[in-house]
Design an enzyme around this catalytic site. Structure first.
Site, mmCIF file in Angstrom:
data_model
loop_
_atom_site.group_PDB
_atom_site.id
_atom_site.type_symbol
_atom_site.label_atom_id
_atom_site.label_comp_id
_atom_site.label_asym_id
_atom_site.label_seq_id
_atom_site.Cartn_x
_atom_site.Cartn_y
_atom_site.Cartn_z
ATOM 1 N N LYS A 192 0.889 -1.195 0.126
ATOM 2 C CA LYS A 192 -0.146 0.034 0.041
ATOM 3 C C LYS A 192 0.834 1.184 0.154
ATOM 4 O O LYS A 192 1.876 1.132 0.265
ATOM 5 C CB LYS A 192 -0.979 -0.109 1.362
ATOM 6 C CG LYS A 192 -2.277 0.837 0.894
ATOM 7 C CD LYS A 192 -3.238 -0.029 0.360
ATOM 8 C CE LYS A 192 -4.361 1.050 -0.059
ATOM 9 N NZ LYS A 192 -5.357 0.162 -0.288
ATOM 10 N N ASP B 120 -6.900 4.127 -4.716
ATOM 11 C CA ASP B 120 -7.570 4.045 -3.554
ATOM 12 C C ASP B 120 -8.418 5.577 -3.330
ATOM 13 O O ASP B 120 -8.156 6.047 -4.250
ATOM 14 C CB ASP B 120 -6.676 3.765 -2.430
ATOM 15 C CG ASP B 120 -7.275 3.323 -0.998
ATOM 16 O OD1 ASP B 120 -7.661 2.133 -1.249
ATOM 17 O OD2 ASP B 120 -7.403 4.158 -0.039
HETATM 18 O O1 2IT Z 1 -7.989 -1.540 -1.231
HETATM 19 C C1 2IT Z 1 -7.887 -1.929 -2.180
HETATM 20 O O2 2IT Z 1 -7.934 -3.144 -2.262
HETATM 21 C C2 2IT Z 1 -7.470 -1.112 -3.439
HETATM 22 N N1 2IT Z 1 -7.596 0.113 -3.106
HETATM 23 C C3 2IT Z 1 -7.386 -1.533 -4.669
HETATM 24 C C4 2IT Z 1 -6.091 -2.109 -4.889
HETATM 25 C C5 2IT Z 1 -5.732 -2.366 -6.118
HETATM 26 O O3 2IT Z 1 -4.417 -2.785 -6.377
HETATM 27 O O4 2IT Z 1 -6.580 -2.844 -7.162
#
Ligand code: 2IT
Length: 445
Positions: free
Chosen positions: A124, A164
């Site tokens: 993340k 996100d």
């Molecule tokens: O919280 C999540 O799963 C997302 N923001 C998507 C992450 C992604 O790599 O598509």
């Protein structure tokens, strides 16, 4: 292993990171049994290793605003666990972003990505940049400066960020443009890309659609369906939009959305052009929902409140972490709510979850319910690798079957003797086993 000891150690090592501690605690408490049944996990120190990110990059993001003033934000990428695939997870741009929040999100992402059955590790990232009120040029300059640092650490087989909160198609475009220029490569290094340059159909809808497919499965265990159900949704961004669209298609009436300013109550149902209007609200970059009530007669704006006071059959948190607390849960239960499913990450506080469990309300956590977003990112990566595009039905079918499989896994590991399904335990155990076994197989690295 002693969950208490590991948690105490973690809190000592990383003081002042409450969201991170909360996410770790919830997982460790529910996997304790299966951990202890498999001595190979303890022998390999799986838990001590799992709770710490593999590495964290923090960097300065200097950029110039439209007035010619220098601005400095903080940028981060947390590469949490890469046992089952390249690090994968979104970027969040929001003034509240800090390491506690990104570590909680990265930790959750490990189990969520594992549940999708696709080969993706957990990561993340993001920044404390506030997109609210920024011009398009300011957003572009910020994204370019952010990528100038981040590109050193990511790659299509290394770490694949996505969006996100605060990062949508526009930001992914600016980020991708700068990555492509620096790396001199057109590869699937980000997901959520535009359709003309490597994106996947259904990715924008996927988190909300997948969430509703999951809810459909939960209801099916009670021989019930979404038809005729009253639904409250929080948030008004991409996730809320997709959830409102699919819930409405399946015959439910969505009566709320919300923003930092308050919530909208629309008893006639948020459908059709009203759902399209959510996109306009988002594009206005003001982070408010109040204009909805001025535009659509019969709806009202309730200032400074959250939508959980409205009497509904189904409540779907779609905004941010800890947005539904113990008191909200009690209100929902008093109003005879039958099902609560988080489409946001860690949308409910531990007190709220305890209330739902105590009253045997169907409740499922974000890492299972919202996994359709990252699952479709995984499908975007597959299409990029194969250098072809699937059509809408092909992607939607795959998303649907992934959500059904995740639901099955939750039931397999979470069903209690009396038939009540503890979806928290089910999701955590199913997600954990695959990662833990991979870590043991690969030795102490
Ligand atoms: O919280 C999540 O799963 C997302 N923001 C998507 C992450 C992604 O790599 O598509």
């Amino acid at each position: 292993m002693k969950v208490k000891e590991i948690l105490a150690e973690l809190e000592k090592k990383h003081p002042g990171e409450p969201e991170y501690h909360q996410a770790v605690k919830e997982v460790l408490e529910t996997i304790e049994d299966v951990y202890n049944e498999n001595p190979r996990f303890a022998k390999a120190g799986v838990l001590q290793r799992l709770v710490e990110p593999d590495r964290i990059f923090t960097f300065k993001v200097p950029w110039m605003d439209d007035k010619g003033n220098v601005q400095v934000n903080l940028g981060y990428r947390v590469q949490f666990n890469g046992a089952i695939g390249p690090y994968k997870g979104g970027l969040r741009f929001h003034p509240t972003v800090n390491l506690s929040i990104l570590k909680f999100l990265g930790f959750e992402q490990i189990f969520k990505n594992s549940l999708t059955s696709l080969p993706m590790g957990g990561g993340k990232g993001g920044s404390d940049f506030d997109p609210k009120g920024k011009s398009e040029n300011e957003v572009m300059r910020f994204c370019q400066s952010f990528m100038l640092e981040l590109w050193k650490h990511i790659g299509p087989e290394t770490d694949v960020p996505a969006g996100d909160i605060g990062v949508g198609g526009r930001e992914i475009g600016f980020l991708y443009g700068m990555y492509k220029k620096l790396a001199a490569e057109h590869t699937g290094v980000l997901t959520g890309k535009g359709l003309n340059w490597g994106g996947s159909l259904v990715r924008p809808e996927a988190t909300g659609f997948g969430g509703i497919y999951f809810v459909k499965e939960m209801l099916a265990t009670k021989n019930d369906s979404l038809q005729g159900k009253k639904v409250s949704i929080s948030g008004f961004g991409n996730v809320a939009w997709g959830a409102a669209l699919k819930a409405t298609q399946l015959g439910a009436t969505v009566v709320t959305i919300s923003g930092p300013d308050g919530y909208i109550y629309d008893p006639a149902g948020i459908s059709g052009e009203k759902i399209d209007y959510m996109l306009d609200l988002r594009a206005s970059n003001q982070d408010i929902v109040e204009p909805y009530a001025k535009k659509f007669a019969g709806s009202k704006f309730v200032k400074g409140k959250r939508p959980w006071e409205v009497k509904v059959d189904i409540a779907l948190p779609c905004a941010t972490q800890n947005e539904l607390n113990g008191a909200d849960a009690q209100t929902l239960i008093a109003n005879k709510v039958m099902l609560v499913a988080e489409i946001s990450n860690m949308g409910c506080t531990p007190e709220a979850i305890a209330e739902f469990h105590k009253h045997k309300i169907q409740y499922a956590p974000g890492k299972a319910v919202n996994a359709g977003g990252v699952a479709t990112s995984g499908l975007e990566m597959t299409q990029n690798s194969m250098k072809l595009n699937w059509n809408k039905d092909e992607v939607d079918e795959k998303l649907h079957s992934i959500m059904v499989n995740i639901h099955d896994a939750c039931v397999r590991y979470g069903k209690r003797a009396d038939g009540y399904v503890d979806y928290v335990k089910g999701a955590n155990v199913a997600g954990f086993l695959k990662v833990a076994n991979a870590m043991v197989d690969q030795g102490l690295v």
